[in-house]
Scaffold this active site. Structure first.
Site, PDB file in Angstrom:
ATOM      1  N   SER A  47     -10.825   0.684   2.603  1.00  0.00           N
ATOM      2  CA  SER A  47     -10.275   0.002   3.779  1.00  0.00           C
ATOM      3  C   SER A  47      -9.702   1.015   4.757  1.00  0.00           C
ATOM      4  O   SER A  47      -8.904   1.878   4.381  1.00  0.00           O
ATOM      5  CB  SER A  47      -9.178  -0.977   3.359  1.00  0.00           C
ATOM      6  OG  SER A  47      -9.710  -1.995   2.546  1.00  0.00           O
ATOM      7  N   ARG A  75       0.799  -1.215   0.000  1.00  0.00           N
ATOM      8  CA  ARG A  75       0.000   0.000   0.000  1.00  0.00           C
ATOM      9  C   ARG A  75       0.842   1.281   0.000  1.00  0.00           C
ATOM     10  O   ARG A  75       0.447   2.294   0.572  1.00  0.00           O
ATOM     11  CB  ARG A  75      -0.967   0.009   1.195  1.00  0.00           C
ATOM     12  CG  ARG A  75      -1.966  -1.134   1.186  1.00  0.00           C
ATOM     13  CD  ARG A  75      -2.907  -1.061  -0.010  1.00  0.00           C
ATOM     14  NE  ARG A  75      -3.837  -2.168  -0.029  1.00  0.00           N
ATOM     15  CZ  ARG A  75      -3.649  -3.300  -0.708  1.00  0.00           C
ATOM     16  NH1 ARG A  75      -2.560  -3.449  -1.443  1.00  0.00           N
ATOM     17  NH2 ARG A  75      -4.537  -4.263  -0.674  1.00  0.00           N
ATOM     18  N   GLU A  91      -4.766   2.632   6.814  1.00  0.00           N
ATOM     19  CA  GLU A  91      -4.510   2.696   5.384  1.00  0.00           C
ATOM     20  C   GLU A  91      -4.914   4.068   4.849  1.00  0.00           C
ATOM     21  O   GLU A  91      -4.351   4.563   3.890  1.00  0.00           O
ATOM     22  CB  GLU A  91      -5.287   1.594   4.649  1.00  0.00           C
ATOM     23  CG  GLU A  91      -5.000   1.523   3.167  1.00  0.00           C
ATOM     24  CD  GLU A  91      -5.525   0.272   2.523  1.00  0.00           C
ATOM     25  OE1 GLU A  91      -6.041   0.361   1.392  1.00  0.00           O
ATOM     26  OE2 GLU A  91      -5.420  -0.817   3.125  1.00  0.00           O
TER      27      GLU A  91
END
Length: 308
Positions: free
Chosen positions: A230, A183, A300
């Site tokens: 998310s 990520r 995130e």
């Protein structure tokens, strides 16, 4: 917001250059979770040269600035942002690269282009690779920065070059394996454009994969609700959503923010949520998971003007 002398000078520069901008623009209008107060100025460059001038002038005037794309992984402060927000959504475009033939298709894509637009373009041409992001409301630049991924695939697998704006200069960069993490894309700079490489595939197979992934995502995620995707990264051991669900937090609510009943790693804005509500909810989720499993979940989502 009250204009500083520097912002007045910057606004004059924008008018002289004919660059589109808005004053006191609500950030809530530009994020998928629909939360955030006004940015003093929101600027909408349409091409590389405008972006360079905007960043150069804001830096020289010592005005704080921040870059956004689709706003799908962003929580903005209720108080807004006392500076310049550079919105890349108007920097859009897809062009076939020099080796757009045979088994692979090279696409040069401006960073503000939505991933869904690239996916549709590639599908019409009969090339595959992006299907795993079907239904994700991200720009190409955001997908690079977040190294967007799902179902065992990540955006880094498709990226061959990234054009970056850093310290007033453009760099045409070929990413190395070490530049990518879970990520994240580590290389500094504003993503201006991206070169993607896709593979030739059967159009019927592409269509089937698209539908399978979209309906799988729709069945398990609150796509129709106000959310930033998310909330937490998956720790190495397991899925964040499963940890949160095992703590009995599905449906748990603080103010206008709620843990989704459909997927526990999604925070939903019920319509009245503030950034403070969401931050309190994120902290409570972190605490509950830590207390039960000894695992500290890492966000995130990115934060503008606020933090955990």
């Amino acid at each position: 917001m009250r204009r500083s002398f520097q912002l007045e000078i910057f606004e004059k520069f924008l008018k002289e250059k004919g660059i589109a901008y808005k004053e006191d623009e609500p950030l809530a209008k530009h994020t998928s979770i629909k939360i955030g107060g006004p940015a003093s100025l929101m600027v909408f460059p349409t091409k590389e040269e405008e972006l360079m001038e905007i960043a150069k002038n804001a830096t020289e005037l010592d005005i704080p600035w921040y870059v956004i794309g689709g706003g799908s992984n962003l929580l903005c402060a209720d108080e807004g942002y006392p500076g310049v927000v550079i919105n890349l959504r108007s920097m859009k475009g897809i062009a076939e690269g020099s080796f757009a033939q045979g088994a692979t298709l090279s696409l040069e894509v401006l960073s503000g282009t939505m991933v869904g637009e690239v996916l549709s373009f590639a599908r019409r041409k009969g090339y595959s690779g992006l299907e795993f992001l079907a239904g994700v409301p991200a720009t190409v630049g955001g997908a690079v920065r977040m190294n967007a991924g799902a179902y065992g695939r990540s955006f880094s697998m498709l990226v061959r070059r990234v054009k970056l704006l850093k310290e007033g200069k453009i760099e045409d960069y070929e990413p190395k394996d070490g530049d990518w993490t879970y990520r994240s894309f580590r290389k500094e700079g504003i993503v201006v454009s991206v070169t993607l490489e896709l593979a030739k595939a059967n159009p019927e197979e592409i269509e089937k994969n698209l539908k399978d992934i979209y309906f799988k995502r729709k069945a398990s995620q609150p796509l129709a609700e106000k959310t930033f995707g998310s909330a937490f990264k998956n720790p190495p051991c397991c899925y964040a959503g499963k940890l949160i669900e095992d703590c009995g937090l599905k449906g748990y609510r603080i103010g206008g923010a709620k843990v989704s009943e459909r997927h526990a790693n999604f925070i939903v804005n019920l319509g009245t949520a503030t950034a403070k509500d969401v931050l309190a909810l994120l902290r409570e989720v972190q605490k509950r998971v830590w207390d039960r499993f000894g695992i500290m979940l890492e966000p995130e989502v990115k934060f503008l003007g606020c933090s955990l």
